[in-house]
Each structure stands twice: as structure tokens, then as C-alpha cells.
Design an enzyme around this catalytic site. Structure first.
Site, PDB file in Angstrom:
ATOM      1  N   ASP A   1       0.848  -1.185   0.000  1.00 50.79           N
ATOM      2  CA  ASP A   1       0.000   0.000   0.000  1.00 50.79           C
ATOM      3  C   ASP A   1       0.888   1.240   0.000  1.00 50.79           C
ATOM      4  O   ASP A   1       2.120   1.141  -0.052  1.00 50.79           O
ATOM      5  CB  ASP A   1      -0.976  -0.025   1.172  1.00 50.79           C
ATOM      6  CG  ASP A   1      -0.270   0.127   2.503  1.00 50.79           C
ATOM      7  OD1 ASP A   1       0.955   0.317   2.517  1.00 50.79           O
ATOM      8  OD2 ASP A   1      -0.945   0.055   3.544  1.00 50.79           O
TER       9      ASP A   1
ATOM     10  N   ASP B   1      -7.536  -7.454   0.657  1.00 56.14           N
ATOM     11  CA  ASP B   1      -6.633  -7.655   1.787  1.00 56.14           C
ATOM     12  C   ASP B   1      -7.373  -7.179   3.009  1.00 56.14           C
ATOM     13  O   ASP B   1      -8.262  -6.326   2.924  1.00 56.14           O
ATOM     14  CB  ASP B   1      -5.350  -6.829   1.649  1.00 56.14           C
ATOM     15  CG  ASP B   1      -5.578  -5.381   2.082  1.00 56.14           C
ATOM     16  OD1 ASP B   1      -6.181  -4.629   1.297  1.00 56.14           O
ATOM     17  OD2 ASP B   1      -5.208  -5.011   3.216  1.00 56.14           O
TER      18      ASP B   1
END
Lengths: 377, 377
Positions: free
Chosen positions: A93, A272
Site C-alpha cells: 500500500d 486484503d
């Protein structure tokens, strides 16, 4: 290079089965990514992730990895894959979520995000360009652009303002991305993140602007931040009408098994979430029989397996009575057993869905399991 | 039945190699027992203990198991082996050490030891007979008699008084043992514990009195409680002159790798200690290159294996730099890697010694390694 091949689509819902191929291997979609925040999935060795769970892709957190072990160590190690001994794909991320969750330690300006470390107060500055550079140092197969998240309570005007910045940041990130090279030889893909809270018009503006970047994949961010589930599902529908059908769609930070099923039904390919591993550590289990609070006295002498429906060493070998004992006695082994159980259930759910999509029976599978996995065992 | 076969003896020292056979399998001696206090070796699944480390025998703590999960759960599970999924031998201590270490929560009288639980203050009473009964419920292959420990600072008179009680308790325990049956069908051996602090005459009185019980094995307790290493070694020598050569000798709660080597040289066959697993959790590693404090900055970019000298997945796969990162970031995976490393080093030490004894080169091996394993890497 990164490629995405659609293999099957559900004729009744938006569900799809695909193959996402990176230089570190192929990921069958829909797929769930376990979270390895700072270079390990908490409590699980790579051979457990691979041998027991057949995890295909992991997520790492750019902000956390930049603090520890730090970019210099990662570069000297040859990247995160080498450092943590994981030879399958890694997605990272961008730090946007940490900017959202760290509150007072963060200041967001047009230039980027100024952090004060949650560990020692030291200062970091995440510009859209810098975040690409850090992920180059990490060596992730899929990198995320820096984005500005807003809480579920945001109003439309503020959501639009934040999204327009997110789009500008994405453009800057892609310019920088296209001007730089991977550090370790393997291809690194950069994906932009659709924002816009729960406002369909802002979400559409966001998705349309980002599609113009011609990315290899797209993420949907800013959900699972306090909105109700129906708002999440509606938003995903709105966005997926615009995102190109031939590119993978990643819904960030979501969610329960039921959330996964309902979002797959709306065309999401990749997920996720910390939920399976975090809940494992507090004794909350996801099983094929439903939700299990392992601390509950009802499991004290339950000598059947942790989950009779999962063919994994940990789920089959140990009893709920034993796992309850380990949790109550605070024996660290409970983390491994519970984390494997919860991830096994998540991955089982993804594989069950994929098989159902390929075999044209996804609606029936969803009708059977979506509620069932959310009930108490 | 339990049997012990001596296979080789060092002609220059007291070191010996043997085979200790129980209904749950054979243990090559000298051997080290990892400690599984409350039904698990902290952080390690049974398949790791068996598959990676080839652990042959585990130790459990009677006091801790009586509290959690409790005798009723263990009985219903079919004993500790079934409960924790461990099919090799288990040895349990008697609670005497906990009476010594729990201080104010304990009162010792001629009848036995009155505990107040360190968890919730509830009361337990451990008589010599009750301790046999609890270990019958646990189902350990080797049970220990209740004993009264004294600190290293005790005087001779007090040591003699405590030892005489320990001998009386051993006689009561053996009477009860011979009048009761195993609960789960397999043979359970009962071993008495030689006490007497560091007073050779009291140790001799203790050993002689206990030998009269005709036990299948003997333990040496009350060491590693604050005395200097030479006093420990001298005491073990004194005791082992009296204990029968054809029975296994177990030195309780000892110690460092150097302690193991020096006590094997004096005829000890079996050890247990929390040190390898406890030190692992604080980042103190035992390696074939010596002692490693994994938190030390010198390992920050040390990308060589945790221990190049041990052929174990964890020691070979991960770098010291990665393990340092996990420890500093408090990632739970560090417990598994460090615990496997330390136990692997302990078991490697035992196996190296055994091979050296069998091949008649123990003195040379000891001269090479006894100091070396105690140095800083």
C-alpha cells in the site's frame, strides 16, 4: 510484466475468475492477500504461508516498512522478497491509510503527507513521487499511488476536494513511475486508488479520471471505514461499472468473509484485510461452521478439530479444547494455530468462489454460504 | 515398562551414551528435554518439535497443568499426549520447584505443600500421594516425586532437615505409586529426587536413601538455584558416585550448553531447562558460533543465516538481519525462529556429545566446544 486474463464470468452477477500474472508468479483471482505489515504475517513462517495455506500474494505496508527495517536495510538485502524469504508476489500500500489512521501525527498538504513516526516521533515526508521510490526500494510487484482518505462522515464537498487531490497525486505518481526503473530487475506495476467516500458522483469522477492513466490494475480505497455494508456494496457497483473489465480490481482493507463474497459478486478480484490475523490473536475464529469465540466455556471439552471442514494441519490436528486452553493460558502457539485457521478459511472461501464461478454455479454457492459464514457456530 | 541400556562409556570421564525406552518410544541419551510448561513448548507446534528438531522427550509442569487446563479436562482428553498431540515421551516434574519459586503463595508442612494459585488465589494441596495421582491424570511417561527444595544459601542443618523430609515423601510417593495403576494403559515410571544443596554429606545421605527405593531412574534436584558452577559440578560428581550406573540420571533445570557438557562429563543422562526457549524470546541466541544478542546493531545488515552450523529450516532460511528486525518490531514470528534456533543448538550439542562418546572421542570434543559455545559470536 503484469498481465490479467479473465477466465470466466458469472452470467447472473458481476463475479469473475481470472489469472493475474507477475514476475513472481500467477495469482488465481478472486484472491485474498494476507497482511504482512512489517515484513511478516504475524506469527507465520513463509513455509507455513506457502506449504499449508498456499498463499499466492502478500501485502506489505510501505509506511511501516520505511520505518522498520528501513529503506537502507531493504536495499542491502536485495528487496523485501529476499529479506523475508518470500518468492511469490507482494503488493504494497502507499501510506495513505496510515495517514488516515494515525490522526494527530499526520499533516496533509498538496505536496504530500508529513508523518511523525508513531514509534519515535521522527519525521517522514511522503510525496506521490517519494512513495513510488520507497516501493521501488521495497521491490513490491504491485505498488500503490499515494491517496488521501476521508472518513465515512465526510461531506460531498470535502470528499470531492480530497478525491481531486488524489487524482492529481496519481498523475504525479505515474509521471514519476514512468520515469524510473525497477531496482531489482522484476516488473513493478503501479495501481491508482479510486476514492470518493460513499458519493456515487464523486466515485464516478474518480474512476473516470484514473482510467485515463491506463494502469495495469485499479484499487478501490476509502471503504470499510465506518459506512454500512450496503453503502460499501453500492459504491463498489458504481465504481466497477466504470473500471475497465480487462484489468484487475482490488478492494482495499475489506473485510469479513461475507464482505468478500458480496464484493466478488460485484466484480472485485483482489482483497486484503488484517481481520483474519488480528481476530485470530484475540481468539475470534472464522470456521466453515461459522464464528467461534475460542475463549467461550462451551469449547472447554470440545475435542473435535478446530475446523472439520478445512484440510490444513493446524485446523485438523488440534482440538478446540486445546486451542481454548492455549489462548486462556496465553501460550504463543495459539497465534499460529488461530492465524492459520482464519487465513485458511479466507482462502478456502476464495477458492470455493473461484471454482463456483468457473463451473457456472456461483449464485447457488453464494446463497448457501454468504449468511452461513457470518453465523455463530 | 521403562528400560535403560548403556551403550558406551567414556574411558576418561563419566560420560555415557544410553537408550531410555518408554511406551512412547526411545530416547537416545544424553538428551535435553524442551520445557512445555502448560501443554506447549512456547510458540512451537508439535510438528516443528518433531519434524524440525526431532525432539525425543518433552517436560511438562505438574503444578501448571493442574491449574490449566486442569485434571478434569486432561482426563476427558485422554491425557496430555492426546490433548497436545504429542506421541513421544513426556516427563513431568512434581511441583516442588514451583513451591520453591512461588514464595509467599506456598506453605510447606510434613503433610505436603499448600499452594495458593498464582493465577486466581485458589487453593491446591500437593501431598506426595496427590502428586502421583495428578501425574497419573496427566499420563506422563516419567513422573517425579514431590520434593522440598532449599535455596543455595541454606545451612547444612536446614538442608539435612529438608532432605530427610524429601526422603520420607519419596517413600510415601512410592508406596502410593505401587498401589495405583496408570490411567491410560501405558507404563508410568516414578523417579525420586536427590536433594541436599551443596553439602556432600547430605547429598550422599539423600542418594543412598533413595537408591533403596529401587527406582527405574533418579533425578538430581536443587541445583542451578544460585550456587556457582563448580559447586554444581562437584555435587553432581558426589551424587553420581552413589546412583546406580544402570539407571538413567536426570539433572533438573540445568542449564547453559557448557553446563550440559560439563555435567555429561560427570555422568548425567537427561536435562531440562527453560533457558533455550526463554532466552529465545528475549533475543538471546545460542549458536554454533557462540552467543548472539540479536538486538545488537552489529546484526542490522548481517544477511548470513541465523546459524550456518545447524541444518534446520529456521536457522538456515532466515538472516540475522531479518530476525533482528522481527525482534525489534516485536513481530511474533521471532519467537518461533529464535526458539527453534536455541533448541536446535541444545539438541545438536547433545547429539554431538553422544556421537563423540560412542566413537571414543568425547574428551577431545569437550575440549573443543565447552568454552567455545559460551563465547560471544
Amino acid at each position: 510484466m503484469l498481465s490479467f486474463e479473465l477466465q470466466a464470468e458469472c452470467p447472473e452477477t458481476g463475479a469473475r475468475a481470472g489469472l493475474l500474472t507477475t514476475d513472481h508468479g500467477t495469482v488465481e483471482t478472486p484472491m485474498f492477500q494476507p497482511v504482512g505489515t512489517v515484513g511478516s504475517v504475524k506469527g507465520l513462517a513463509p513455509r507455513t504461508l506457502k506449504g499449508d495455506l498456499d498463499v499466492r500474494i502478500l501485502l506489505g505496508n510501505t509506511y511501516h516498512l520505511a520505518l522498520r527495517p528501513g529503506r537502507e536495510v531493504l536495499i542491502e538485502a536485495g528487496g523485501l522478497h529476499e529479506f523475508m524469504r518470500w518468492d511469490r508476489p507482494i503488493l504494497t500500500d502507499s501510506g495513505g491509510f496510515q495517514a488516515f489512521s494515525l490522526g494527530d501525527l499526520v499533516k496533509v498538504t498538496e505536496d504530500g503527507i508529513a508523518f511523525r513516526s508513531h514509534l519515535d516521533g521522527s519525521r517522514l515526508f511522503f510525496s506521490p513521487e517519494e512513495v513510488v521510490d520507497i516501493q521501488r526500494d521495497i521491490g513490491s510487484d504491485v505498488m500503490m499511488v499515494l491517496d488521501e482518505l476521508t472518513p465515512a462522515t465526510v461531506d460531498r464537498a470535502e470528499s470531492r476536494r480530497a478525491n481531486e487531490r488524489t487524482v492529481r497525486w496519481a498523475e504525479r505518481a505515474f509521471d514519476h513511475y514512468r520515469a524510473t526503473e525497477p531496482r531489482y530487475g522484476h516488473h513493478q506495476s503501479l495501481w491508482p486508488i479510486v476514492q470518493g467516500a460513499v458519493f456515487p458522483d464523486v466515485r464516478r469522477e474518480s474512476a473516470r479520471a484514473l482510467v485515463d492513466l491506463g494502469a495495469e490494475g485499479y484499487a478501490i480505497g476509502g471503504l470499510s471505514v465506518g459506512e454500512v455494508a450496503e453503502q460499501m456494496y453500492d459504491t463498489v457497483e458504481v465504481v466497477n461499472e466504470i473500471l475497465p473489465a480487462d484489468r484487475p480490481r482490488y478492494l482495499m482493507g475489506v473485510g469479513t468473509p461475507q464482505n468478500l463474497i458480496e464484493n466478488v459478486a460485484r466484480g472485485v478480484d483482489l482483497f486484503d484485510c488484517v481481520m483474519p490475523t488480528r481476530n485470530a490473536r484475540t481468539g475470534s475464529l472464522f470456521t466453515t461452521e461459522g464464528l467461534v469465540n475460542i475463549k467461550n466455556a462451551k469449547w472447554k471439552t470440545h475435542f473435535g478439530p478446530v475446523d472439520p471442514g478445512l484440510e490444513v494441519y493446524h485446523s485438523q490436528t488440534f482440538s478446540r479444547a486445546y486451542l481454548r486452553h492455549l489462548k486462556i493460558a496465553n501460550e504463543p502457539l495459539h497465534v499460529e494455530i488461530s492465524s492459520v485457521q482464519n487465513l485458511a478459511l479466507y482462502l478456502w472461501t476464495m477458492r470455493q468462489m473461484r471454482a463456483a464461478i468457473v463451473e457456472g454455479r456461483f449464485p447457488a454457492w453464494r446463497a448457501e454460504w454468504s449468511e452461513r459464514l457470518a453465523q455463530k457456530a
